[in-house]
Design a protein around this motif. Structure first.
Motif, PDB file in Angstrom:
ATOM      1  N   SER A   1      34.200  -4.492 -12.273  1.00  0.00           N
ATOM      2  CA  SER A   1      32.950  -4.688 -13.015  1.00  0.00           C
ATOM      3  C   SER A   1      32.778  -3.624 -14.084  1.00  0.00           C
ATOM      4  O   SER A   1      31.679  -3.273 -14.457  1.00  0.00           O
ATOM      5  N   GLY A   2      33.905  -3.091 -14.590  1.00  0.00           N
ATOM      6  CA  GLY A   2      33.852  -2.029 -15.592  1.00  0.00           C
ATOM      7  C   GLY A   2      33.926  -0.663 -14.921  1.00  0.00           C
ATOM      8  O   GLY A   2      33.927  -0.553 -13.698  1.00  0.00           O
ATOM      9  N   MET A   3      34.018   0.375 -15.748  1.00  0.00           N
ATOM     10  CA  MET A   3      34.088   1.749 -15.233  1.00  0.00           C
ATOM     11  C   MET A   3      33.221   2.644 -16.093  1.00  0.00           C
ATOM     12  O   MET A   3      32.669   2.205 -17.110  1.00  0.00           O
ATOM     13  N   GLY A   4      33.115   3.902 -15.690  1.00  0.00           N
ATOM     14  CA  GLY A   4      32.417   4.890 -16.509  1.00  0.00           C
ATOM     15  C   GLY A   4      33.149   5.060 -17.830  1.00  0.00           C
ATOM     16  O   GLY A   4      34.295   4.643 -17.982  1.00  0.00           O
ATOM     17  N   ILE A   5      32.509   5.712 -18.786  1.00  0.00           N
ATOM     18  CA  ILE A   5      33.094   5.840 -20.119  1.00  0.00           C
ATOM     19  C   ILE A   5      34.424   6.611 -20.099  1.00  0.00           C
ATOM     20  O   ILE A   5      35.392   6.219 -20.749  1.00  0.00           O
ATOM     21  N   GLY A   6      34.496   7.682 -19.306  1.00  0.00           N
ATOM     22  CA  GLY A   6      35.730   8.470 -19.216  1.00  0.00           C
ATOM     23  C   GLY A   6      36.876   7.673 -18.615  1.00  0.00           C
ATOM     24  O   GLY A   6      38.006   7.702 -19.116  1.00  0.00           O
ATOM     25  N   GLY A   7      36.597   6.931 -17.553  1.00  0.00           N
ATOM     26  CA  GLY A   7      37.607   6.104 -16.903  1.00  0.00           C
ATOM     27  C   GLY A   7      38.096   4.998 -17.809  1.00  0.00           C
ATOM     28  O   GLY A   7      39.291   4.686 -17.851  1.00  0.00           O
ATOM     29  N   THR A   8      37.175   4.409 -18.576  1.00  0.00           N
ATOM     30  CA  THR A   8      37.540   3.331 -19.495  1.00  0.00           C
ATOM     31  C   THR A   8      38.459   3.841 -20.593  1.00  0.00           C
ATOM     32  O   THR A   8      39.459   3.208 -20.927  1.00  0.00           O
ATOM     33  N   ILE A   9      38.139   5.019 -21.132  1.00  0.00           N
ATOM     34  CA  ILE A   9      38.986   5.603 -22.186  1.00  0.00           C
ATOM     35  C   ILE A   9      40.350   5.977 -21.634  1.00  0.00           C
ATOM     36  O   ILE A   9      41.383   5.689 -22.246  1.00  0.00           O
ATOM     37  N   LEU A  10      40.381   6.587 -20.452  1.00  0.00           N
ATOM     38  CA  LEU A  10      41.664   6.962 -19.852  1.00  0.00           C
ATOM     39  C   LEU A  10      42.503   5.714 -19.568  1.00  0.00           C
ATOM     40  O   LEU A  10      43.705   5.685 -19.831  1.00  0.00           O
ATOM     41  N   ALA A  11      41.861   4.664 -19.042  1.00  0.00           N
ATOM     42  CA  ALA A  11      42.578   3.430 -18.707  1.00  0.00           C
ATOM     43  C   ALA A  11      43.145   2.757 -19.948  1.00  0.00           C
ATOM     44  O   ALA A  11      44.251   2.233 -19.923  1.00  0.00           O
ATOM     45  N   ALA A  12      42.415   2.793 -21.062  1.00  0.00           N
ATOM     46  CA  ALA A  12      42.845   2.082 -22.275  1.00  0.00           C
ATOM     47  C   ALA A  12      43.791   2.894 -23.141  1.00  0.00           C
ATOM     48  O   ALA A  12      44.625   2.333 -23.839  1.00  0.00           O
ATOM     49  N   ALA A  13      43.668   4.235 -23.092  1.00  0.00           N
ATOM     50  CA  ALA A  13      44.423   5.044 -24.055  1.00  0.00           C
ATOM     51  C   ALA A  13      45.032   6.291 -23.430  1.00  0.00           C
ATOM     52  O   ALA A  13      45.086   7.344 -24.050  1.00  0.00           O
ATOM     53  N   ALA A  14      45.530   6.171 -22.212  1.00  0.00           N
ATOM     54  CA  ALA A  14      46.099   7.335 -21.520  1.00  0.00           C
ATOM     55  C   ALA A  14      47.251   7.953 -22.302  1.00  0.00           C
ATOM     56  O   ALA A  14      47.357   9.168 -22.424  1.00  0.00           O
ATOM     57  N   GLY A  15      48.136   7.105 -22.854  1.00  0.00           N
ATOM     58  CA  GLY A  15      49.284   7.619 -23.604  1.00  0.00           C
ATOM     59  C   GLY A  15      48.870   8.390 -24.837  1.00  0.00           C
ATOM     60  O   GLY A  15      49.376   9.477 -25.099  1.00  0.00           O
ATOM     61  N   ALA A  16      47.931   7.824 -25.592  1.00  0.00           N
ATOM     62  CA  ALA A  16      47.469   8.470 -26.819  1.00  0.00           C
ATOM     63  C   ALA A  16      46.701   9.755 -26.527  1.00  0.00           C
ATOM     64  O   ALA A  16      46.804  10.737 -27.246  1.00  0.00           O
ATOM     65  N   MET A  17      45.933   9.763 -25.424  1.00  0.00           N
ATOM     66  CA  MET A  17      45.091  10.914 -25.101  1.00  0.00           C
ATOM     67  C   MET A  17      45.833  12.006 -24.333  1.00  0.00           C
ATOM     68  O   MET A  17      45.601  13.187 -24.533  1.00  0.00           O
TER      69      MET A  17
END
Length: 197
Positions: free
Chosen positions: A113-129
């Protein structure tokens, strides 16, 4: 003597095939790594439950950045811009939670059902970040991989996932049917028609 020569040439051909496959595999894994590390432009939207999902994702040549769409108490959506350093800070904070086992990105069903903002960013852009090594280790975690896919609802992410599965299904279907088997079937059909007519 001829028999030994044919065995030797067969072994050489087999070795060449293995070498070629390993080169091709190496190339595809390098491409996967580049894709993972590529900077991202994300549109992240807050859901009515307060959690976030990625609704748009595009690779970008510039720095990673995001538009965050959030809802106020009346349900009105406002947008704010998030630059790469802000995204990186949130991703790093979430990665610390991954390390101590408290991140929702690695919980069973954490991204449904979605995640917190930090989890969403890590999940979508872990390689870039965070870089490829960390991204690869995260994607090897079954829950992280599943939650990452569930949270990213962008068409880009779906086509990237769907592309690999359609390739594998094409491969498996082509191995089931042999070229000669299908052509002999069609020729027998046409010959029976000509006899019947």
């Amino acid at each position: 003597m001829k028999h030994i020569t044919s065995i030797t040439s067969g072994v050489m051909l087999g070795s060449a095939g293995i070498a070629m496959m390993s080169i091709l595999t190496g190339c595809s894994s390098q491409q996967d790594e580049q894709k993972q590390q590529q900077n991202k432009y994300l549109v992240i939207e807050q859901q009515p439950n307060g959690k976030y999902v990625v609704v748009e994702e595009m690779p970008t040549d510039g720095p990673s950045r995001a538009i965050i769409r959030e809802r106020d108490e009346n349900g009105k959506i406002t947008e704010r811009f998030m630059n790469e350093s802000e995204m990186k800070t949130l991703a790093e904070q979430e990665y610390k939670k991954v390390q101590d086992g408290t991140s929702e990105t690695i919980q069973d069903g954490g991204g449904d059902s979605g995640m917190g903002i930090g989890g969403t960013i890590l999940a979508a852009a872990a390689g870039a970040m965070m870089g490829n090594m960390i991204a690869n280790s995260l994607m090897n975690n079954k829950n992280f991989s599943k939650n990452s896919a569930a949270t990213n609802r962008s068409a880009y992410s779906r086509s990237a996932r769907g592309g690999s599965s359609s390739k594998s299904s094409t491969r498996s279907s082509s191995t089931k049917k042999s070229f000669f088997g299908s052509s002999s079937r069609s020729s027998s059909r046409s010959s029976s028609r000509s006899y019947g007519g």
